[in-house]
Design a protein around this motif. Structure first.
Motif, PDB file in Angstrom:
ATOM      1  N   THR A   1     -29.484 -12.352  -8.972  1.00 38.89           N
ATOM      2  CA  THR A   1     -29.342 -11.534 -10.195  1.00 38.89           C
ATOM      3  C   THR A   1     -30.402 -10.441 -10.286  1.00 38.89           C
ATOM      4  OG1 THR A   1     -30.578 -13.268 -11.321  1.00 38.89           O
ATOM      5  CG2 THR A   1     -28.187 -13.295 -11.582  1.00 38.89           C
TER       6      THR A   1
ATOM      7  N   ASN B   1     -25.348  -6.803  -4.349  1.00 39.47           N
ATOM      8  CA  ASN B   1     -24.530  -8.023  -4.480  1.00 39.47           C
ATOM      9  C   ASN B   1     -23.160  -7.810  -3.848  1.00 39.47           C
ATOM     10  OD1 ASN B   1     -25.657  -8.554  -7.904  1.00 39.47           O
ATOM     11  ND2 ASN B   1     -26.657  -9.089  -6.016  1.00 39.47           N
TER      12      ASN B   1
ATOM     13  N   ASP C   1     -23.726 -19.319  -5.412  1.00 35.62           N
ATOM     14  CA  ASP C   1     -23.844 -17.891  -5.753  1.00 35.62           C
ATOM     15  C   ASP C   1     -22.496 -17.196  -5.685  1.00 35.62           C
ATOM     16  OD1 ASP C   1     -26.662 -17.862  -6.144  1.00 35.62           O
ATOM     17  OD2 ASP C   1     -26.928 -17.962  -3.983  1.00 35.62           O
TER      18      ASP C   1
ATOM     19  N   ASN D   1     -20.591 -18.092  -8.724  1.00 35.57           N
ATOM     20  CA  ASN D   1     -21.098 -17.387  -9.916  1.00 35.57           C
ATOM     21  C   ASN D   1     -20.496 -15.991 -10.027  1.00 35.57           C
ATOM     22  OD1 ASN D   1     -22.666 -19.499 -10.713  1.00 35.57           O
ATOM     23  ND2 ASN D   1     -24.541 -18.756  -9.740  1.00 35.57           N
ATOM     24  N   TYR D   2     -20.388 -15.303  -8.885  1.00 37.30           N
ATOM     25  CA  TYR D   2     -19.846 -13.939  -8.911  1.00 37.30           C
ATOM     26  C   TYR D   2     -18.338 -13.931  -9.158  1.00 37.30           C
ATOM     27  CZ  TYR D   2     -24.361 -12.127  -7.531  1.00 37.30           C
ATOM     28  OH  TYR D   2     -25.698 -11.790  -7.521  1.00 37.30           O
TER      29      TYR D   2
ATOM     30  N   GLU E   1     -17.889 -13.169 -12.732  1.00 35.89           N
ATOM     31  CA  GLU E   1     -18.432 -11.876 -13.182  1.00 35.89           C
ATOM     32  C   GLU E   1     -17.395 -11.048 -13.941  1.00 35.89           C
ATOM     33  OE1 GLU E   1     -20.946  -9.726 -13.305  1.00 35.89           O
ATOM     34  OE2 GLU E   1     -22.497 -11.084 -12.565  1.00 35.89           O
TER      35      GLU E   1
END
Length: 929
Positions: free
Chosen positions: A727, A734, A763, A766-767, A770
């Motif tokens: 982040t 990213n 990770d 998590n994206y 988004e």
């Protein structure tokens, strides 16, 4: 007709085989293979052709054909046995054993298989016994090497075998146990360079990762002898001995990261005494006239690498304190050497810079003010002790020492400039008639003007002095250095267009002169280096950098200098390239603050018109065309302390700027840029590692990984890319990291495993949550590839998580690309595990509606994936299939299945029909005539 002809050719081949005409039989089978697609017939033909290969002793072809038959039918016992026979003849006994073991499992009563199994087992055991009994081989190698009458090629082969053996744990132990150290000492005694080199490299392998052996070898060979070998003029020898000492230091200090247990640990109780002795001898080497320039460089490299702490979180800096107390004066003596004086120690172009870097590292490694004060006092006493009105050479050494410290710890150097008599002596030396004095004084003035506050003093007192020297001297070496001094002072305003030190056009004239000297090959390399130093300052001016990148001969001359053995140029070249590509950090200009500054009549930094993006892009194109990548790759390879973390950061910045345009990335890969970026992404400053990782991501996102990162290197790319999934990084970093990981994860399961082991999965997930469409899309595409890996599938199978729910819901998104990727992931997951088919129906009440939308999607790739998911659910369970048939899905499948399959829709229609056939198999629907 083709299938009938293929069968006839097979029968014809069989007849030829019975008549022992194996070439004709092979020809018939080969022709038949081209005509058929029937899998059973293909397996038979490959198996038969393998039999021909065994008869004609074409064992590679036989093994290949048998493998193809096994690929079609893994239980083809004839093909397995034929491959076993071929592999045995090829010497691949372990693989042959596996094949016959499978045959014996399928037919346990077959005596032929049992006999082959026993024979291969015996042969493998014998082969292992011969492999591991290296005693005789070791003895034979030493006999050849120590026999003066041995042939040169035999001796060379024996030496290479010994080196290879020493690098393997089993081989190193055998050499050690068979009186190997004593025999290697005999090789050292021969004084023949090739034998001494072989002995040193073998000892180096034996020391690696083994504390006890390293201790014995250190005491047997003796540190003074090792240092005397490193002191020779031969560069290859000096480097090999340096590697030996590094292997010993790593093993003794535990830097090899291996565990030492049992007897080995008991043998080595305390290594501190040995490590201190090594450090002491290295410090003595620095001031010995008997040591070559190469030897001195290697001693400095070892000190740079092993004395200062690698991590400042470690409290103990006793090694640095020991070196400061016992060796700082010796290091200062090296820094203060003036090559033109008769009393000068043997040096290379890199020696003084290596010593300056060591001083900098030692100073940075101190923990408190008292330690720094002690360090400063030693330096002050050393310099003031050199001042002598009767001996100008001593004064010269004092100023040269200050000059060297200024290239290391700036703060300390600036404090030393304030010492009584230092600036006066510099001015006096500038006015001297002796050219050596002028040379040293001008260099000192250049280094003294590093800080703007100090440069103000120099501008006031030194510019007129430098101009005077520049006009009067006829020595090119002095002329070029005075010019660099003027360049440095002229660039004191940095990139600020409105803050220029010199009159309009003066900076361009200085740069033109620098370029002229740079291209003049009749001037020595050390002097031409100063031309690059000048450009490193002047290219802050956009007019200068624009002119420079258009001067192809000057660019290529700089690149050639970067590839030479003189590594002191690395920082200057890197700085020049950073300036030319504008890859330095630029502070964001806030319009309101600019207005406020103008209102209060404060100076506002101005951007040069030629620092706009169009000009930067053009400069990047020209640099790539001139061959900048090969120069950068060569610079990264420099195995020297001169390649500092700060220089690595500059190189990473340049690479990132060069990778900006996707069209240029192919050129960068072709010239070795991908390979060069990996070490920059793994070592250096935090900023440098992030910049290099971002450049790697840009390359990995659009390039074929097999070409960009050949061999095992591709696995080293994973960690830098995963580090960008943070982040704290910006969205572009990213996004491009996710694209790179998507590309890599699509290559092989081994790469997917590496990505999984680097803990990238949380990770990536998590994206997928988004709000940013592109990030969500890239993460979902990456997951689509990752679900092929078994351990990732296990995460989806585990209870108590929403992973599958997230993928199902993403299939219902409006974004076609996200839908496509999520549907692909779901199709693979439901195909791999029936449990996930049931789980899909439980994670959300919208699952059926989402599935129907997928099966009716306008985009064919999404529709096809939806139909595959439907087929997987139908095939999983009759009850689940019944639920689907009772819904509107049956009507959707019927409509899609009834379409005429054109070329574009063939897969979609075929999958829909397979779904309907599955429903017919269950008896839920009946065919209509």
């Amino acid at each position: 007709m083709a299938e009938v002809e293929a069968v006839q050719l097979k029968e014809e081949g069989n007849r030829h085989f019975q008549l022992q005409d194996y070439k004709a039989a092979t020809k018939s089978y080969s022709q038949a293979l081209k005509l058929t697609k029937d899998k059973a017939l293909l397996a038979t033909l490959y198996r038969n052709r393998a039999a021909c290969g065994l008869k004609t002793e074409s064992y590679v072809q036989a093994a290949s054909d048998a493998s193809r038959a096994i690929d079609i039918n893994s239980s083809d016992i004839k093909a397995l046995y034929r491959r076993c026979q071929a592999l045995e003849h090829l010497g691949k006994l372990d693989q042959a054993f596996k094949d016959v073991q499978r045959c014996a499992t399928l037919e346990p009563r077959n005596q032929n298989f049992q006999e082959t199994l026993r024979r291969l087992n015996t042969n493998i055991q014998e082969k292992l016994r011969v492999q591991f009994s290296t005693d005789l081989r070791v003895q034979k190698m030493f006999e050849i090497l120590l026999d003066e009458n041995s042939e040169a090629d035999k001796r060379e082969k024996a030496a290479n075998n010994l080196i290879v053996l020493g690098r393997e744990e089993a081989g190193a132990e055998k050499i050690f146990q068979n009186n190997g150290v004593a025999l290697l000492l005999q090789l050292l005694d021969t004084k023949k360079p090739e034998l001494v080199l072989a002995a040193v490299r073998t000892l180096s392998g034996m020391c690696s990762g083994h504390r006890a052996r390293a201790t014995v070898i250190l005491h047997a060979v003796r540190i003074d002898r090792i240092c005397s070998l490193m002191a020779v003029e031969n560069e290859e020898m000096s480097l090999a001995v340096c590697n030996l000492l590094q292997a010993i230091i790593d093993s003794l200090s535990g830097e090899d990261k291996r565990e030492h247990r049992g007897k080995e640990e008991a043998l080595v109780l305390d290594t501190k005494k040995d490590l201190k002795q090594i450090t002491s001898h290295l410090l003595d080497m620095l001031v010995s006239k008997k040591v070559s320039g190469q030897g001195r460089d290697q001693a400095l490299n070892l000190l740079n690498k092993n004395v200062p702490r690698k991590d400042l979180a470690i409290h103990d800096n006793s090694r640095t304190i020991y070196v400061v107390d016992n060796g700082l004066r010796k290091i200062l003596k090296v820094v203060g050497q003036v090559p033109d004086l008769p009393s000068c120690l043997p040096l290379t172009d890199n020696t003084r810079m290596l010593a300056s870097i060591l001083i900098n590292k030692l100073y940075d490694d101190l923990r408190c003010d008292p330690e720094r004060d002690h360090f400063r006092k030693i330096c002050e006493e050393y310099i003031t002790g050199k001042f002598d009105p009767q001996d100008m050479d001593k004064n010269l050494n004092a100023i040269q020492t200050v000059s060297g410290i200024l290239q290391g710890p700036f703060d300390l150097g600036n404090q030393l400039l304030g010492l009584k008599g230092v600036m006066e002596m510099m001015v006096a030396l500038c006015g001297s008639e002796r050219e050596t004095d002028q040379l040293v004084a001008v260099e000192a003035l250049i280094h003294a003007s590093t800080k703007l506050s100090r440069a103000t003093f120099i501008i006031t007192n030194g510019v007129s002095l430098l101009k005077q020297i520049y006009k009067t001297t006829k020595n090119e070496k002095i002329k070029i250095r005075t010019l660099v001094g003027l360049c440095k002072l002229g660039s004191a305003g940095g990139t600020d267009y409105g803050l220029r030190q010199f009159a309009e056009g003066s900076t361009e004239k200085l740069a033109k002169q620098c370029r002229k000297w740079l291209c003049n090959t009749s001037i020595d390399t050390r002097t031409r280096r100063w031309a690059v130093e000048g450009l490193a300052y002047l290219t802050l001016d956009a007019d200068v950098k624009d002119d420079f990148v258009q001067d192809i001969p000057a660019l290529q001359a700089m690149f050639e200098l970067a590839k030479t053995s003189d590594k002191t140029i690395l920082y200057s070249v890197a700085t020049t390239l950073v300036n030319c590509t504008n890859s330095y950090d630029v502070k964001e200009v806030i319009p309101e603050l600019v207005q406020l500054a103008k209102f209060s009549k404060q100076h506002v930094p101005e951007e040069h018109p030629k620092d706009k993006k169009d000009f930067i892009d053009m400069r990047v194109k020209r640099l790539l065309k001139a061959g900048v990548i090969s120069a950068l790759a060569c610079m990264v390879k420099a195995d020297s302390a001169i390649l500092t973390d700060q220089t690595k950061e500059l190189l990473a910045r340049v690479f990132l700027a060069l990778c900006d345009n996707p069209k240029d990335r192919g050129t960068i890969v072709a010239q070795g840029g991908g390979k060069a970026l990996i070490p920059l992404a793994l070592e250096g400053t935090d900023v440098g590692k992030v910049k290099a990782a971002h450049a790697l991501a840009k390359i990995a996102a659009v390039s074929n990984p097999d070409i960009a990162f050949p061999g095992e290197r591709v696995y080293e790319v994973v960690r830098p890319l995963v580090s960008l999934l943070d982040t704290q990084r910006d969205g572009l970093q990213n996004y491009e990291a996710l694209l790179g990981l998507t590309n890599l994860s699509g290559r092989s399961d081994k790469l997917r495993q590496k990505i999984f082991k680097e803990r990238a999965l949380p990770d990536i997930e998590n994206y997928m949550f988004e709000n940013h469409d592109q990030l969500r899309q890239a993460a979902t595409e990456c997951m689509c590839n990752m679900v092929l890996h078994k351990e990732v599938q296990e995460r989806f199978l585990a209870d108590g998580n929403d992973r599958l729910k997230l993928v199902v819901l993403l299939c219902g998104e409006d974004d076609d690309k996200v839908q496509n990727a999520a549907a692909g992931a779901l199709a693979m997951l439901t195909a791999a595990h029936k449990k996930l088919c049931f789980k899909m129906t439980q994670v959300t009440t919208q699952w059926l509606e989402i599935l129907q939308r997928l099966c009716l999607h306008d985009q064919l790739s999404v529709q096809h994936r939806g139909l595959v998911i439907a087929y997987n659910l139908l095939a999983a369970d009759a009850e689940l299939a019944k639920k689907l048939v009772e819904s509107e899905l049956l009507e959707i499948l019927t409509v899609v299945g009834k379409q005429e399959p054109d070329e574009k829709k063939a897969e979609v229609v075929q999958t829909a029909r397979e779904c309907l056939i599955k429903c017919m198999d269950y008896g839920f629907i009946k065919p209509v005539s």
